[in-house]
Enzyme design. Structure first.
Site, PDB file in Angstrom:
ATOM      1  N   CYS B 247      66.977  75.716 -29.348  1.00  0.00           N
ATOM      2  CA  CYS B 247      67.706  74.528 -28.883  1.00  0.00           C
ATOM      3  C   CYS B 247      66.727  73.360 -28.801  1.00  0.00           C
ATOM      4  O   CYS B 247      66.086  73.028 -29.776  1.00  0.00           O
ATOM      5  CB  CYS B 247      68.422  74.794 -27.574  1.00  0.00           C
ATOM      6  SG  CYS B 247      67.367  75.298 -26.216  1.00  0.00           S
ATOM      7  N   ARG B 252      68.756  76.483 -23.398  1.00  0.00           N
ATOM      8  CA  ARG B 252      70.129  76.784 -23.790  1.00  0.00           C
ATOM      9  C   ARG B 252      70.167  77.988 -24.729  1.00  0.00           C
ATOM     10  O   ARG B 252      71.089  78.791 -24.701  1.00  0.00           O
ATOM     11  CB  ARG B 252      70.762  75.565 -24.489  1.00  0.00           C
ATOM     12  CG  ARG B 252      71.182  74.476 -23.534  1.00  0.00           C
ATOM     13  CD  ARG B 252      71.624  73.227 -24.292  1.00  0.00           C
ATOM     14  NE  ARG B 252      70.502  72.522 -24.906  1.00  0.00           N
ATOM     15  CZ  ARG B 252      70.621  71.383 -25.575  1.00  0.00           C
ATOM     16  NH1 ARG B 252      71.808  70.841 -25.749  1.00  0.00           N
ATOM     17  NH2 ARG B 252      69.567  70.790 -26.083  1.00  0.00           N
TER      18      ARG B 252
END
Lengths: 145, 304
Positions: B247, B252
């Site tokens: 990410c 994430r």
């Protein structure tokens, strides 16, 4: 170098005087003190501008009066205390100030709070973004007046 | 001794049901001996506004991260951190957090680098606990320090560094950022601070699957069938694939790593935590702009 206006300078001093470990607590105190939106805005959410750079939803409204006094209004949800804290610092330090004082606030003001070791760089950028948007709004409204 | 696993029929569909607990299970087990509950949030102040009773805060930026080496802490610092939170090597650690457990999954991934065996996520995280009207507390729990052995991090299994991602090109990559970050599109406005990366776009051939697609509206993980539709049918993964997820800084993608590894059962899944902050700025590595996954570059740049 441009100078901080007195109210903001006082807040920066307040942060720098507490030990690094307690600064987040101070920011949390600020987050609790973020003023509610006044009725004319609370009833018209479409008037609020979102600061998309913030990791959590933050809306702000800048109103430059005929006397060039600037009113600032913020809205952020309770589950975003860091964002609320930053907004509250700017509200306490800049709301009701003359436009020229706001435009003179140095871009690195957020860094002067001494939170960069406690908060991630992205967070700090969120606060810079809030300040940037406020200044841009002030500039645009002055130009349109 | 770890706590018994939750016997929840809903989790039987996943490859590793032992990695999840429900809010019901946690509420029933709060205070159990050898259970340590940790809150890991994106918003660092949130814990102080009220947390699950007895839960301790863990912060990736100040506790799991070493600011000098720009890396995760070493074994000794991790052992010290665990001990200070009353965690021993055989503790059951349940982690939960805000925003569909995004940062909770990140903390769990770091625990896995140190091989902590029994670490589970609270399905639905902080939001579900609060939405269900369960008790919260602002009281800072008293901790009895524990002993935790110094275990060195093992970066070889679930973590990928940039050179390994370059070698991996040609195998499946999942980009879990937003579509705007994937395409490299940016909204330009005056007085708008730019993101940290010099270039916008994605790693060539990476499929775009924003991390939040794996979460249901209440923050819990979607069903296995739904997850298979997303990752197999839409993103084109096949069972047994060797996958790298990334990410912006690897937080994430830890959520996606958890989904692929523990819910869908991929054996080989690595999180590239250098992610776009590193790749987007690195000298001599190729990128692709726009919506297409892009082709493998014939000349892969100076570094490949």
């Amino acid at each position: 170098m441009s100078a901080l206006n007195p109210a903001l300078a006082e807040i920066v001093e307040e942060f720098s005087e507490v030990p690094e470990a307690d600064r987040l607590e101070l920011l949390l105190d600020y987050s609790r003190e973020l003023p509610e939106l006044p009725p004319h805005l609370a009833e018209h959410p479409e008037l609020l501008e979102q600061v998309v750079e913030c990791q959590s939803p933050l809306f702000l409204v800048v109103e430059v009066g005929a006397d060039q006094v600037v009113r600032l209004f913020f809205s952020a949800p309770p589950e975003a205390p860091t964002t609320r804290g930053f907004a509250s610092v700017l509200a306490a330090g800049l709301d009701g100030s003359p436009a020229e004082e706001i435009l003179a606030v140095p871009e690195d003001m957020p860094a002067r709070l001494g939170l960069s070791r406690a908060l991630s760089p992205l967070r700090m950028r969120g606060m810079s973004a809030m300040l940037g948007r406020i200044k841009r709004q002030v500039t645009e409204q002055l130009a349109a007046a | 001794m770890s706590l018994p696993l939750e016997n929840n029929p809903n989790y039987a569909q996943y490859a590793h049901p032992e990695r999840l607990v429900s809010t019901d299970w946690l509420a029933a087990n709060l205070g159990a001996e050898n259970l340590v509950v940790l809150e890991s949030n994106e918003d660092i102040l949130l814990y102080s506004t009220g947390h699950i009773p007895g839960a301790l805060k863990i912060d990736w930026f100040t506790e799991l991260n070493d600011e000098v080496t720009r890396d995760y802490v070493e074994g000794a610092a991790f052992a010290e951190l665990m001990a200070s939170k009353g965690i021993s090597r055989d503790s059951t650690v349940v982690i939960y957090g805000d925003k569909s457990n995004w940062w909770a999954a990140y903390a769990l991934w770091v625990f896995t680098l140190f091989g902590h065996e029994d670490v589970r996520l609270l399905d639905g995280g902080r939001d579900k606990w609060i939405a269900e009207g369960r008790e919260t507390s602002t009281e800072k729990p008293a901790v009895t320090a524990a002993e935790y052995p110094v275990i060195e991090r093992d970066d070889s299994v679930i973590r990928a560094y940039l050179p390994q991602v370059l070698e991996h090109l040609g195998n499946p990559l999942i980009d879990v950022r937003s579509p705007e970050e994937y395409t490299g599109e940016r909204t330009h406005m005056p007085n708008y601070p730019e993101e940290g990366a010099m270039r916008g776009g994605h790693i060539p051939t990476a499929a775009s699957v924003p991390w939040g697609k794996a979460a249901a509206a209440d923050g819990t993980f979607k069903s296995r069938a739904d997850l298979e539709a997303i990752y197999f049918e839409e993103a084109g993964l096949k069972p047994g694939d060797d996958v790298v997820a990334y990410c912006r800084i690897g937080e994430r993608s830890s959520h996606t790593w958890f989904v692929l590894k523990h819910l869908l059962g991929f054996e080989s899944v690595r999180n590239y935590d250098g992610s776009w902050t590193e790749w987007g700025n690195a000298v001599g590595v190729p990128i692709v702009r726009g919506e297409a996954n892009g082709e493998l570059p014939a000349k892969r740049g100076a570094r490949a």
